[in-house]
Write a protein that holds these residues in place. Sequence first.
Motif, mmCIF file in Angstrom:
data_model
loop_
_atom_site.group_PDB
_atom_site.id
_atom_site.type_symbol
_atom_site.label_atom_id
_atom_site.label_comp_id
_atom_site.label_asym_id
_atom_site.label_seq_id
_atom_site.Cartn_x
_atom_site.Cartn_y
_atom_site.Cartn_z
ATOM 1 N N THR A 25 0.833 -1.190 0.000
ATOM 2 C CA THR A 25 0.000 0.000 0.000
ATOM 3 C C THR A 25 0.874 1.249 0.000
ATOM 4 O OG1 THR A 25 -1.700 -1.190 1.257
ATOM 5 C CG2 THR A 25 -1.835 1.209 1.216
ATOM 6 N N ASN A 26 1.939 1.234 0.793
ATOM 7 C CA ASN A 26 2.837 2.379 0.890
ATOM 8 C C ASN A 26 3.483 2.679 -0.453
ATOM 9 O OD1 ASN A 26 4.182 4.418 2.381
ATOM 10 N ND2 ASN A 26 6.005 3.150 2.442
ATOM 11 N N GLN A 29 1.056 4.311 -2.794
ATOM 12 C CA GLN A 29 0.571 5.614 -2.350
ATOM 13 C C GLN A 29 1.233 6.748 -3.128
ATOM 14 O OE1 GLN A 29 -1.808 6.413 0.257
ATOM 15 N NE2 GLN A 29 -1.579 8.298 -0.927
ATOM 16 N N TYR A 31 2.172 10.901 -3.291
ATOM 17 C CA TYR A 31 2.523 11.975 -2.370
ATOM 18 C C TYR A 31 2.561 13.322 -3.081
ATOM 19 C CZ TYR A 31 4.054 8.105 0.586
ATOM 20 O OH TYR A 31 4.096 6.941 1.327
ATOM 21 N N ASN A 68 -7.145 11.164 -1.879
ATOM 22 C CA ASN A 68 -6.274 10.152 -1.264
ATOM 23 C C ASN A 68 -4.775 10.382 -1.467
ATOM 24 O OD1 ASN A 68 -8.502 8.611 -0.265
ATOM 25 N ND2 ASN A 68 -8.805 7.802 -2.332
ATOM 26 N N LYS A 105 5.646 8.668 -8.137
ATOM 27 C CA LYS A 105 4.538 8.751 -7.181
ATOM 28 C C LYS A 105 4.610 10.043 -6.365
ATOM 29 C CE LYS A 105 3.267 4.372 -7.945
ATOM 30 N NZ LYS A 105 2.019 4.006 -8.633
#
Length: 219
Positions: A25-26, A29, A31, A68, A105
């Motif tokens: 999940t990290n 993700q 940012y 999110n 990301k």
Amino acid sequence: MKQLFRLLFTFLFILFSILSFAQTTNKDQKYIFFLHNKFVEENDLSIAHPEYGKAEYNEILASFRKDNFIVSSEIRSKNTNAATYAKKVVKQIKGLLKKGISPNKITVIGTSKGGYIAQYVSTYLANPDVNFVFIGCFMDRDIEESPEINFCGNILNIYEKSDIYGVSAIKRKETSKLKVNQFKEIELNTNLKHGFLYKALDEWIVPSKKWANGNYELN
């Protein structure tokens, strides 16, 4: 003894599964580092600009978080040096990269003075796979006044037609000595002058989100 062993094995299996899921999940993700304009740096959020109104800083952050993104942002101290502050952001980004976060990301979004800080981040980080969105933060004279800035990364430049403080940055892209993987520009026509970036407007927030999601065609 066997029952205890089974319980221990089950516990370790569950723990490993949780950690594996968290790690996946990290890594998936996305940012965002959001860098605000100079007015927010110098005034309380309750104070309205005489021409542009209140800066919707919290509303902008809420919009990104609603989709999110993990958002990193803070209200800077008055008279913050752009180049010095950029080095602080670079250190934070390198921290994410060391944790295994893919550079694509990570997106740095800056408005006005925050956009100039973002340009310094692009220069110092020198990672062609990190995303950047520069908003209302380039003038033709910057080529001569700030020759040390070089674009690097996936660059989206957003400017407003009625804003004298932000124009096409194609000249900077052409003079940059570092690698630019993607480069796009959007000219808005809100007629809000420089005040367009004070507001949480879909006109610039939506394409910024798309860019952060890797949609470099902005479809």
